[in-house]
Design a protein around this motif. Structure first.
Motif, mmCIF file in Angstrom:
data_model
loop_
_atom_site.group_PDB
_atom_site.id
_atom_site.type_symbol
_atom_site.label_atom_id
_atom_site.label_comp_id
_atom_site.label_asym_id
_atom_site.label_seq_id
_atom_site.Cartn_x
_atom_site.Cartn_y
_atom_site.Cartn_z
ATOM 1 N N ARG A 1 0.841 -1.203 0.000
ATOM 2 C CA ARG A 1 0.000 0.000 0.000
ATOM 3 C C ARG A 1 0.878 1.256 0.000
ATOM 4 N N PRO A 2 0.654 2.203 -0.927
ATOM 5 C CA PRO A 2 1.435 3.437 -0.950
ATOM 6 C C PRO A 2 0.861 4.459 0.053
ATOM 7 N N ILE A 3 1.676 4.838 1.008
ATOM 8 C CA ILE A 3 1.229 5.726 2.078
ATOM 9 C C ILE A 3 2.175 6.915 2.190
ATOM 10 N N GLY A 4 1.634 8.114 2.074
ATOM 11 C CA GLY A 4 2.405 9.319 2.344
ATOM 12 C C GLY A 4 2.425 9.568 3.842
ATOM 13 N N VAL A 5 3.575 9.924 4.375
ATOM 14 C CA VAL A 5 3.704 10.167 5.813
ATOM 15 C C VAL A 5 4.374 11.514 6.036
ATOM 16 N N GLN A 6 3.670 12.413 6.683
ATOM 17 C CA GLN A 6 4.241 13.713 7.033
ATOM 18 C C GLN A 6 4.996 13.594 8.343
ATOM 19 N N LEU A 7 6.298 13.837 8.282
ATOM 20 C CA LEU A 7 7.158 13.759 9.454
ATOM 21 C C LEU A 7 7.449 15.157 9.993
ATOM 22 N N TYR A 8 8.176 15.205 11.085
ATOM 23 C CA TYR A 8 8.665 16.473 11.626
ATOM 24 C C TYR A 8 10.163 16.349 11.859
ATOM 25 N N PRO A 9 10.884 17.448 11.993
ATOM 26 C CA PRO A 9 12.347 17.372 12.108
ATOM 27 C C PRO A 9 12.797 16.493 13.267
ATOM 28 N N GLY A 10 13.945 15.863 13.097
ATOM 29 C CA GLY A 10 14.433 14.924 14.094
ATOM 30 C C GLY A 10 14.012 13.520 13.728
ATOM 31 N N ASP A 11 14.106 12.620 14.696
ATOM 32 C CA ASP A 11 13.818 11.216 14.396
ATOM 33 C C ASP A 11 12.537 10.710 15.040
ATOM 34 N N GLY A 12 11.672 11.628 15.516
ATOM 35 C CA GLY A 12 10.476 11.209 16.237
ATOM 36 C C GLY A 12 9.527 10.340 15.436
ATOM 37 N N GLY A 13 9.412 10.583 14.124
ATOM 38 C CA GLY A 13 8.478 9.809 13.319
ATOM 39 C C GLY A 13 9.102 8.616 12.630
ATOM 40 N N LEU A 14 10.415 8.448 12.764
ATOM 41 C CA LEU A 14 11.091 7.381 12.029
ATOM 42 C C LEU A 14 10.694 5.974 12.486
ATOM 43 N N PRO A 15 10.473 5.732 13.787
ATOM 44 C CA PRO A 15 9.991 4.390 14.169
ATOM 45 C C PRO A 15 8.662 4.026 13.520
ATOM 46 N N LEU A 16 7.781 5.026 13.335
ATOM 47 C CA LEU A 16 6.515 4.777 12.647
ATOM 48 C C LEU A 16 6.779 4.337 11.213
ATOM 49 N N VAL A 17 7.651 5.057 10.524
ATOM 50 C CA VAL A 17 7.989 4.709 9.142
ATOM 51 C C VAL A 17 8.574 3.302 9.074
ATOM 52 N N ALA A 18 9.479 2.998 9.996
ATOM 53 C CA ALA A 18 10.104 1.671 10.004
ATOM 54 C C ALA A 18 9.066 0.572 10.231
ATOM 55 N N SER A 19 8.128 0.812 11.129
ATOM 56 C CA SER A 19 7.099 -0.194 11.421
ATOM 57 C C SER A 19 6.182 -0.422 10.230
ATOM 58 N N LEU A 20 5.797 0.650 9.554
ATOM 59 C CA LEU A 20 4.935 0.517 8.379
ATOM 60 C C LEU A 20 5.658 -0.209 7.242
#
Length: 272
Positions: A139-158
């Protein structure tokens, strides 16, 4: 006439709604000290964000995950500068929007849109839980992140579940803003001159701890925070505080906005 927050000196870090938050607290009798912990700035180079907008308009995503309201608001002028604002908003209305909390949901409402899948808990784990029952492989999912690594675990899990992730970070932090003033505020905390801190975002916590560490005051800051009330706007901020050994003593129960936060602060201070 006595007010609910008489006698309270409260430190409030810089945010987009700093003046509104300060006014609400001062209306209850508090002395609000503004602290410039994190300044949000536009991107210097918008090429990647512009390409992400083009992909959205072209129908490349089935879902878009919004982690912050600021992210959506910062993408709008980039789309507008390229002459694509209307197409950008129209494309947003065609994909399923997944929101981490009330701020991105509010940003969508400002455009006449709504969140199709709001996370029950306003955290990255809440987003994962919302998608837990779905097969998102491919599934193609766009993910809006914020600076730093706070959203990276979410990206890795998806990605671990097989989703094709297209991230975008639409703004940056000027985290070196007024370091001397921040250090002075830390000194006031240590000296017992401040009765409460109210955090409304995780980067505020990270910046305060980083300045304390660079000044050799990290242990003293942690000790000072253990002596006063620490207000958190929601569980994301609370988790960040805990990672640094600081425990939030109060936050809104369910609605993670400024008004409920002020009510929680009033209740905690009145109970002293």
């Amino acid at each position: 006439m006595k007010q609910a927050l008489d006698g309270l000196t409260i430190l409030i870090p810089e945010s987009r709604e700093l003046d509104l938050f300060a006014t609400m607290l001062e209306a209850e009798g508090a002395t609000a000290l503004r602290c410039p912990l994190v300044q949000i700035l536009d991107l210097e180079d918008t090429a990647e964000a512009g390409a992400w907008i083009d992909q959205l308009i072209a129908g490349a995503f089935q879902d878009v995950v919004w982690l912050t309201g600021e992210g959506l608001r910062r993408l709008l002028p980039i789309a507008e500068k390229a002459g694509h604002r209307a197409a950008f908003v129209a494309a947003l209305g065609k994909v399923r929007t997944i929101t981490r909390g009330p701020k991105p949901a509010r940003a969508l409402r400002e455009l006449g849109l709504s969140a199709q899948l709001p996370a029950a808990t306003p955290t990255s784990q809440g987003v994962l839980d919302a998608l837990a029952g779905e097969d998102i492989a491919g599934r193609p999912i766009g993910v809006q992140l914020y600076p730093g690594d706070g959203g990276l675990p979410l990206v890795a899990s998806l990605r671990a579940r097989g989703a094709h992730i297209f991230p975008v970070t639409p703004y940056r932090y000027a985290s070196e803003t007024d370091t001397a003033q921040v250090t002075g505020m830390i000194g006031a905390l240590i000296a017992g001159e401040i009765g409460m801190i109210a955090f409304t975002s995780s980067p505020q916590v990270e910046r305060l701890v980083a300045v304390a560490k660079s000044a050799g005051l990290e242990t003293q800051l942690r000790d000072a925070c253990a002596r006063i009330d620490i207000a958190s706007i929601g569980p994301v901020v609370e988790e960040t505080l805990l990672r640094h050994g600081i425990k939030a003593t109060l936050r809104p129960d369910t609605s993670f906005h400024l008004k409920p936060l002020v009510r929680a602060i009033v209740a905690a201070w009145s109970a002293r």
